[in-house]
Motif scaffolding. Structure first.
Motif, PDB file in Angstrom:
ATOM      1  N   HIS A 179       0.822  -1.207   0.000  1.00 44.87           N
ATOM      2  CA  HIS A 179       0.000   0.000   0.000  1.00 44.87           C
ATOM      3  C   HIS A 179       0.859   1.262   0.000  1.00 44.87           C
ATOM      4  CE1 HIS A 179      -3.653  -2.395   1.300  1.00 44.87           C
ATOM      5  NE2 HIS A 179      -4.153  -1.579   0.393  1.00 44.87           N
ATOM      6  N   VAL A 180       1.890   1.273   0.820  1.00 48.95           N
ATOM      7  CA  VAL A 180       2.744   2.466   0.889  1.00 48.95           C
ATOM      8  C   VAL A 180       3.585   2.583  -0.376  1.00 48.95           C
ATOM      9  CG1 VAL A 180       4.591   3.608   2.185  1.00 48.95           C
ATOM     10  CG2 VAL A 180       2.733   2.456   3.400  1.00 48.95           C
ATOM     11  N   ALA A 181       4.031   1.465  -0.918  1.00 43.50           N
ATOM     12  CA  ALA A 181       4.799   1.507  -2.169  1.00 43.50           C
ATOM     13  C   ALA A 181       3.965   2.081  -3.304  1.00 43.50           C
ATOM     14  CB  ALA A 181       5.288   0.100  -2.526  1.00 43.50           C
ATOM     15  N   ARG A 182       2.644   1.829  -3.272  1.00 43.99           N
ATOM     16  CA  ARG A 182       1.776   2.391  -4.310  1.00 43.99           C
ATOM     17  C   ARG A 182       1.653   3.905  -4.198  1.00 43.99           C
ATOM     18  NH1 ARG A 182      -1.819  -2.043  -2.707  1.00 43.99           N
ATOM     19  NH2 ARG A 182      -1.402  -3.837  -4.060  1.00 43.99           N
ATOM     20  N   VAL A 183       1.904   4.434  -3.015  1.00 41.58           N
ATOM     21  CA  VAL A 183       1.940   5.892  -2.850  1.00 41.58           C
ATOM     22  C   VAL A 183       3.295   6.432  -3.292  1.00 41.58           C
ATOM     23  CG1 VAL A 183       1.692   7.808  -1.225  1.00 41.58           C
ATOM     24  CG2 VAL A 183       0.347   5.718  -0.895  1.00 41.58           C
ATOM     25  N   ALA A 184       4.358   5.740  -2.916  1.00 42.82           N
ATOM     26  CA  ALA A 184       5.719   6.221  -3.197  1.00 42.82           C
ATOM     27  C   ALA A 184       5.992   6.291  -4.693  1.00 42.82           C
ATOM     28  CB  ALA A 184       6.743   5.309  -2.522  1.00 42.82           C
ATOM     29  N   GLY A 185       5.541   5.297  -5.447  1.00 39.63           N
ATOM     30  CA  GLY A 185       5.832   5.262  -6.878  1.00 39.63           C
ATOM     31  C   GLY A 185       5.383   6.511  -7.618  1.00 39.63           C
ATOM     32  N   MET A 221      -6.388   5.346   0.219  1.00 37.06           N
ATOM     33  CA  MET A 221      -6.717   3.973   0.593  1.00 37.06           C
ATOM     34  C   MET A 221      -6.233   3.603   1.985  1.00 37.06           C
ATOM     35  SD  MET A 221      -8.309   3.105  -2.125  1.00 37.06           S
ATOM     36  CE  MET A 221      -8.528   1.348  -1.830  1.00 37.06           C
ATOM     37  N   ILE A 222      -5.336   4.420   2.564  1.00 35.26           N
ATOM     38  CA  ILE A 222      -4.747   4.046   3.849  1.00 35.26           C
ATOM     39  C   ILE A 222      -4.877   5.112   4.924  1.00 35.26           C
ATOM     40  CG2 ILE A 222      -3.121   2.370   2.904  1.00 35.26           C
ATOM     41  CD1 ILE A 222      -0.938   4.502   3.000  1.00 35.26           C
ATOM     42  N   VAL A 223      -5.422   6.301   4.598  1.00 33.57           N
ATOM     43  CA  VAL A 223      -5.617   7.341   5.622  1.00 33.57           C
ATOM     44  C   VAL A 223      -7.037   7.874   5.536  1.00 33.57           C
ATOM     45  CG1 VAL A 223      -3.180   7.990   5.604  1.00 33.57           C
ATOM     46  CG2 VAL A 223      -4.785   9.230   4.143  1.00 33.57           C
ATOM     47  N   ALA A 250       1.449   9.067   4.439  1.00 28.49           N
ATOM     48  CA  ALA A 250       1.829   7.682   4.168  1.00 28.49           C
ATOM     49  C   ALA A 250       2.796   7.155   5.218  1.00 28.49           C
ATOM     50  CB  ALA A 250       2.443   7.573   2.778  1.00 28.49           C
ATOM     51  N   LEU A 251       3.751   7.973   5.638  1.00 26.12           N
ATOM     52  CA  LEU A 251       4.709   7.544   6.665  1.00 26.12           C
ATOM     53  C   LEU A 251       4.020   7.342   8.015  1.00 26.12           C
ATOM     54  CD1 LEU A 251       7.796   9.776   5.782  1.00 26.12           C
ATOM     55  CD2 LEU A 251       7.681   7.273   5.643  1.00 26.12           C
ATOM     56  N   GLU A 252       3.089   8.217   8.346  1.00 30.14           N
ATOM     57  CA  GLU A 252       2.356   8.049   9.599  1.00 30.14           C
ATOM     58  C   GLU A 252       1.532   6.766   9.578  1.00 30.14           C
ATOM     59  OE1 GLU A 252       0.149  11.678   9.797  1.00 30.14           O
ATOM     60  OE2 GLU A 252       1.980  12.887   9.815  1.00 30.14           O
ATOM     61  N   SER A 253       0.881   6.500   8.440  1.00 34.57           N
ATOM     62  CA  SER A 253       0.119   5.260   8.308  1.00 34.57           C
ATOM     63  C   SER A 253       1.032   4.047   8.403  1.00 34.57           C
ATOM     64  CB  SER A 253      -0.632   5.259   6.974  1.00 34.57           C
ATOM     65  OG  SER A 253      -1.366   4.057   6.811  1.00 34.57           O
ATOM     66  N   LEU A 254       2.199   4.128   7.775  1.00 34.45           N
ATOM     67  CA  LEU A 254       3.161   3.029   7.828  1.00 34.45           C
ATOM     68  C   LEU A 254       3.559   2.732   9.267  1.00 34.45           C
ATOM     69  CD1 LEU A 254       5.082   1.112   6.206  1.00 34.45           C
ATOM     70  CD2 LEU A 254       6.776   2.954   6.324  1.00 34.45           C
ATOM     71  N   ALA A 255       3.850   3.781  10.029  1.00 29.99           N
ATOM     72  CA  ALA A 255       4.280   3.590  11.416  1.00 29.99           C
ATOM     73  C   ALA A 255       3.154   3.046  12.278  1.00 29.99           C
ATOM     74  CB  ALA A 255       4.781   4.928  11.984  1.00 29.99           C
ATOM     75  N   GLU A 256       1.985   3.686  12.220  1.00 28.84           N
ATOM     76  CA  GLU A 256       0.880   3.280  13.085  1.00 28.84           C
ATOM     77  C   GLU A 256       0.369   1.893  12.728  1.00 28.84           C
ATOM     78  OE1 GLU A 256      -3.517   4.834  14.630  1.00 28.84           O
ATOM     79  OE2 GLU A 256      -2.372   6.026  13.165  1.00 28.84           O
ATOM     80  N   ASN A 257       0.239   1.610  11.439  1.00 31.83           N
ATOM     81  CA  ASN A 257      -0.307   0.315  11.035  1.00 31.83           C
ATOM     82  C   ASN A 257       0.695  -0.825  11.164  1.00 31.83           C
ATOM     83  OD1 ASN A 257      -3.039   0.979  10.339  1.00 31.83           O
ATOM     84  ND2 ASN A 257      -2.220   2.134   8.626  1.00 31.83           N
ATOM     85  N   THR A 258       1.990  -0.498  11.196  1.00 34.42           N
ATOM     86  CA  THR A 258       2.962  -1.535  11.547  1.00 34.42           C
ATOM     87  C   THR A 258       2.706  -2.025  12.960  1.00 34.42           C
ATOM     88  OG1 THR A 258       4.655  -0.662  10.056  1.00 34.42           O
ATOM     89  CG2 THR A 258       5.419  -2.034  11.880  1.00 34.42           C
TER      90      THR A 258
END
Length: 310
Positions: free
Chosen positions: A101-107, A123-125, A141-149
């Protein structure tokens, strides 16, 4: 039976396969099953009172834990039980999907396609992506990555390692309850109170562990990440989400959180790692590197737990 080893198997299966779309179309997913149950109970029982919300939380958590306990009791002894238990736990961790999901934002963000990045981050926030500039998309995206990890990987694996299938199933029920009815609004303030408080308690240890894992993932920046986590995590609106977010902010050398817009209303949130620059699109890829390192640390801890417990 080693619950830690069972969780390691679940991680490995998820890393290899994720949750295939074909399987989702055919049978759905345990979270969607839980969601359907919660939605049905909420529609029937929500009169904006706490006792009904407490009852719903106990019913859903108890049912999930009970099914997990029944399945665990039916497992064979030894390696066959560990492998089957790991496969049963597989849908309840989200190692691969979080990265994807995060890679789809980064690209698209790195390619300069802000519209595509906004669509992906939506899709994630929960915030309105149309209000986000490039830095805002990267922060979200980074906040979602941290919290959802923490919520989607560390916490279920932690409770699975502690209590096996009942532990991971109960945690997933708790987290789904919180995401659906644990909101502070007129509809759920009273009814979702118990779900939100139970979720806070269930994530108390995993959130702090997630912060330490992100700090370790920053390598030479570990000390700085730990200092910023300890200093800033408690300023976050959530009692738990600030720990992994602050650690990731410190490890990357960027600022996260801060003011944001929900439903047209500005929420004046404090910054994590204030004074640092906003993240760039490249920092989003760096965040994924930290994520992969954190996952490796989780696997190592589970392997150590299995060896000690075995």
């Amino acid at each position: 039976m080693s619950f830690a080893l069972m969780m390691l198997v679940a991680m490995a299966v998820d890393l290899c396969f994720g949750w295939p779309d074909a399987l989702f179309r055919r049978i759905g997913h345990p979270v969607t099953w839980l969601g359907a149950l919660i939605s049905a109970l909420e529609g029937r029982l929500n009169r904006r009172r706490r006792p009904a919300g407490v009852a719903v939380a106990l019913i859903v958590i108890g049912l999930a834990a009970g099914i997990g306990a029944l399945l665990q009791a039916l497992l064979p002894e030894g390696w066959p039980g560990v492998l089957i238990g790991g496969v049963l736990a597989w849908p309840l961790v989200a190692v691969r999907s979080m990265h994807d999901h995060v890679a789809r934002v980064a690209g698209p963000l790195i390619a300069g396609d802000l519209a595509g990045a906004r669509a992906a981050v939506a899709m994630i926030v929960g915030r309105n992506p149309e209000t986000l500039d490039t830095a805002g998309v990267a922060r979200a995206a980074l906040e979602s990555l941290a919290e959802n990890t923490s919520d989607g990987i560390v916490a279920p694996l932690f409770w699975g390692a502690v209590a096996g299938l009942p532990g991971i199933a109960a945690y997933k029920a708790i987290n789904t309850l919180d995401s659906m009815i644990g909101h502070r609004n007129a509809r759920f303030e009273a009814f979702g109170w118990a779900s939100a408080r139970i979720d806070d308690g269930a994530n108390l240890i995993p959130a702090r562990l997630s912060g330490v894992l992100f700090a370790l993932a920053s390598g030479r920046g570990c000390g700085r990440a730990l200092r910023i986590m300890w200093r800033d995590a408690r300023h976050h609106r959530s009692p738990n989400a600030g720990w992994p977010e602050a650690a990731l902010a410190g490890g990357l050398g960027v600022r996260l959180s801060g003011p944001r817009i929900y439903g047209g209303t500005v929420s004046d949130e404090p910054w994590l790692n204030p004074g640092a620059p906003d993240p760039t699109p490249v920092d989003l890829n760096r965040g994924l590197v930290h994520y992969r390192r954190a996952i490796a640390w989780i696997a190592l801890l589970l392997a150590l737990g299995a060896s000690i417990g075995g």
